[in-house]
Design an enzyme around this catalytic site. Sequence first.
Site, PDB file in Angstrom:
ATOM      1  N   GLU A 123       0.844  -1.208   0.000  1.00  0.00           N
ATOM      2  CA  GLU A 123       0.000   0.000   0.000  1.00  0.00           C
ATOM      3  C   GLU A 123       0.874   1.251   0.000  1.00  0.00           C
ATOM      4  O   GLU A 123       0.692   2.162   0.808  1.00  0.00           O
ATOM      5  CB  GLU A 123      -0.917  -0.018   1.228  1.00  0.00           C
ATOM      6  N   CYS A 150     -10.185  -0.060   7.873  1.00  0.00           N
ATOM      7  CA  CYS A 150      -9.714   1.217   8.398  1.00  0.00           C
ATOM      8  C   CYS A 150     -10.376   2.410   7.726  1.00  0.00           C
ATOM      9  O   CYS A 150     -10.576   3.456   8.345  1.00  0.00           O
ATOM     10  CB  CYS A 150      -8.202   1.318   8.265  1.00  0.00           C
TER      11      CYS A 150
END
Length: 652
Positions: A319, A415
Amino acid sequence: MAEDHANLKEVPLKNVKIKGGLLGYKNELVRKELIPYLWKVLNNEIPDADPSNAIENFKIAAGESDGEFVGMVFQDSDVAKWLEAVAYQLTSNPDKELEKLADSVIELIEKAQQPDGYLNTYFTIAEPDKKWTNLAECHELYCAGHMMEAAVAYYQATRKRKLLDVMIRFADLINDKFGTEPGKLKGYPGHQEIELALIKLYKVTGDEKYLKLAKYFIDERGQKPYFFDREWEKRGKTSYWSNFRKLGMDYFQAHKSVREQEVAVGHAVRALYMYSGMADVARETGDKTLIETCQKLWDNITKKQMYITGGVGTSSYGESFTFDYDLPNDTAYTETCAAIALVFFAQRMLHLDAKAEYADLMERALYNGVLSGVSENGKKFFYVNPLEVQPKVCKKRNDHKHVKPTRQKWFGCACCPPNIARLLASISGYIYSDNNKEVYVNLYTDSTADFYINNKYISLKQRTNYPWGGKVNLAITTNEMAKFTLALRIPGWCKEAKLKVNGESISIDKIMNKGYVSIERIWDNDDTAELILDMPVEKIYANPQVRENIGKVALQRGPIVYCLEEVDNGTNLPAIYFPADTEFSVEYREDILGGVTVISGEALRLDDISWTDNLYRTKETKYKPIKITAVPYYAWGNREPGEMLVWIREGC
């Protein structure tokens, strides 16, 4: 803090009311839809969605239920972000039932806290003998940081201290555990977050040990020998995540001292949370080397590693950031949390130095990279925000597996949804900034704000249909005449702006300061300022080093980036070309996507009918004229599933 800093601060949420417009709608969406939806998810009440179990984990840790821990090692953070979003909404919209629900969750959290102050349901339930043994991978300090932010927000909203006191006890335990003193652990978080949380805790308590602890985590990071290596060896070279050792220290921004870092590397959200914490520490301590480092990292991100949407973090592997100008469209990771973190960093840079470029980027990321993460009904989400989508490719190609052609109900790693909730619930805190002599208008949206300038009460009313139109009216209400500067941002995308004060035209060039027009005068009751920002459709070109976008343009109007969707323009969107002289028209459409301005224009499409079943041929390519409709990028994926495209070919 050093005297040459801007010394700006955000205006407290309780002093700002959003009255309408796009931001007002999204703020209301959080209150009416997103917060209740998140609560159901946290309690496993959404059919066919990945189970969260986050509330149940706290019940188990508190001794109110039996069972095993379920979810990610950082599952507690979802509850913390939900509570933070609730706190912001309670500040603006008091709600006894919602407050009662939040109080019950806080009671549960208090019961789950260990006698020494420790609070983490994973380690309490699953591995109580392994606390503080895997900081690199297991998010103890990250979860602590999010709960600290929730505690501060809830105290500021309600003046209730229970959660604040819980987190003060935990912060004191962490302070006793970490540091350079003999017997302390010389470690730091694998996922940064606690740094900026500790600054908030310091500000609300006035206890300098929290500022010093935040500074310690910043200063210690990246020192050799690497703490994460020593920690790994100490626990027998075992890892919680199988690929941890392959990622390298740059994944954690721990490859060198933070003051030596000039290029954004590694996990994008971790990086931007760290940069936000660095800016906070720099502001509180006057550390000029940290400020200079933040500026270098800002320049690298915004000039070489950022998508036009304000999205950052190119690669699905880790990421992460990759390298300068590596900005592929169809495999872009651009996590929603990364755009949110960029908004955090931008506001902090703005408060260090009042340059409009920071607010410009805050606006770009907000209107494009953040809003794209949530559906119009507030119940579906994008984790990944690409700039080109073909559903069949997402389904069949493993290298596109991370890209989803439709928003999801929830995620195993969730998240982003509660992060969206806490940002949009607190969005009124980003509209204005002030100090004792200046009021800065950073974002344009229907709102009112109350200030005290030189101990004089001033109310500012903003009326506008921004971002669909560029006219902004501001009216002053004050009990007595007051001298202060009203600073209005002239967005970087705006090539022509006009200003009037009490109906009289003012030359902008003479009062422009770092991208803001600074109107210094003695203001009286009912004084007005009117700003008119020219808002044509613009064709945006990428630097030629962004290989994927050579020969292509993106459409932007005001702060909004646009895209083509299959539902409006048919399939095979890359076959569409804009002639160089294409003219565009705009129309506000209340009937689609909750009410948006759409862009229409003439274009050409490759004529694929004549190809029959040929895969290749030597005959000249033919085109046919078509009319295209472009919609705001943030709103794509809310109608029929299909292709989407931001960068469109130009020429032919």
